[in-house]
Design an enzyme around this catalytic site. Sequence first.
Site, mmCIF file in Angstrom:
data_model
loop_
_atom_site.group_PDB
_atom_site.id
_atom_site.type_symbol
_atom_site.label_atom_id
_atom_site.label_comp_id
_atom_site.label_asym_id
_atom_site.label_seq_id
_atom_site.Cartn_x
_atom_site.Cartn_y
_atom_site.Cartn_z
ATOM 1 N N GLU A 143 0.839 -1.203 0.000
ATOM 2 C CA GLU A 143 0.000 0.000 0.000
ATOM 3 C C GLU A 143 0.876 1.256 0.000
ATOM 4 O O GLU A 143 0.569 2.234 -0.672
ATOM 5 C CB GLU A 143 -0.884 -0.048 1.256
ATOM 6 C CG GLU A 143 -2.163 0.722 1.172
ATOM 7 C CD GLU A 143 -3.173 0.144 0.205
ATOM 8 O OE1 GLU A 143 -2.837 -0.069 -0.967
ATOM 9 O OE2 GLU A 143 -4.321 -0.073 0.614
ATOM 10 N N THR A 196 -5.525 7.577 -5.372
ATOM 11 C CA THR A 196 -5.658 7.600 -3.908
ATOM 12 C C THR A 196 -4.771 8.672 -3.282
ATOM 13 O O THR A 196 -5.172 9.349 -2.334
ATOM 14 C CB THR A 196 -5.310 6.216 -3.327
ATOM 15 O OG1 THR A 196 -6.194 5.260 -3.909
ATOM 16 C CG2 THR A 196 -5.482 6.170 -1.818
HETATM 17 N N1 HSE Z 1 -8.532 4.739 3.900
HETATM 18 C C1 HSE Z 1 -7.967 4.935 2.595
HETATM 19 C C2 HSE Z 1 -8.393 6.284 2.062
HETATM 20 C C3 HSE Z 1 -8.454 3.848 1.684
HETATM 21 O O1 HSE Z 1 -9.582 6.580 2.117
HETATM 22 O O2 HSE Z 1 -7.544 7.050 1.612
HETATM 23 C C4 HSE Z 1 -7.990 4.006 0.256
HETATM 24 O O3 HSE Z 1 -6.873 3.236 0.001
#
Ligand code: HSE
Length: 322
Positions: A143, A196
């Site tokens: 990640e 993201t």
């Molecule tokens: N919790 C993370 C976000 C999940 O909302 O940025 C996305 O990878």
Amino acid sequence: MANKTKETYKFLLMDSIKIFAPATVANVACGFDIFGFAVDAPGDEVIVRKRTDKQIVITQITGDEGKLTYDISKNTVSVPILKYLQYTQISEGFDIELHKKMPLGSGLGSSSASSVAGVFAVNELLGKPLVSKDLLPFSMEGERVACGSAHADNVAPALLGGFVVVRSYNPLDVFKVPTPSELFVTIVHPDIEVNTKDARHILRNEVSMKNTIAQMGNVAGMIAGLMQADYQLIANSMIDFIIEPVRAILIPEFFEVKNAALDAGALGCSISGAGPSIFAFSKGLETAEKVGIAMKSSFEKVGIIANAYVSGINQEGPKIIG
Ligand code: HSE
């Protein structure tokens, strides 16, 4: 014990393995970076083969439209494997095939599914020196390379299955919450991409006391609602005072699609992970399917193509499929 030995022996004899790891919905409205759950489909598939030398090689990537790197120090499938081998001090070589079965940048935990599938496969091939939960820190490193942040709310449910709460990041502490059997999720993925890293970048660093209190109430309500199979409490808790108001602008038609889901009978609806996918919880499969049709057609009314998925909560996590 005898069975366990036999099982381990069987895996030690294997030279290759094919793993499915599921898509996940992170945040789940009120639990930014701390809530996530796994779904039955879609998910990524990874094939890992032992090599006779000590190299780690990505031999094939499909389903990514050529967007992912074969550089093992930068791909989410290989980074967790490298960290795992470093930690366990096992020096073995592997070929890795990554088959993406879900869109990238979709809010479905695409990078997490690959991270989990890869390290889970290697651990199985080596006869499971570590239990699944111990693979979490390695999967989180996938990640980190994907979006610059090692959050666990996609990785943990992809690895452990079920609905997972990240109680603490330092030290890392996650636990599973049982979910009611009639709880179904509808996920609608519009054909647009949200990065993201960008979706995290636009968030504010400060949160008001008022919103913090309201959000904490919903976090507690969601956990109690799931544990007590109290669908009304789940519905009441699906309000995000902090993240959704900021990120909604990244998703065209977000509020129209959300209203369509609620009008069709959903318990609640919010952004799946960092988006652009939108998810809704419903009581019962039939309602979840109706909600999917309503959400999809709300996108399609303005010319946005969307895919809908309906699933129960996947309790299993990764599985061996070959
Ligand atoms: N919790 C993370 C976000 C999940 O909302 O940025 C996305 O990878």
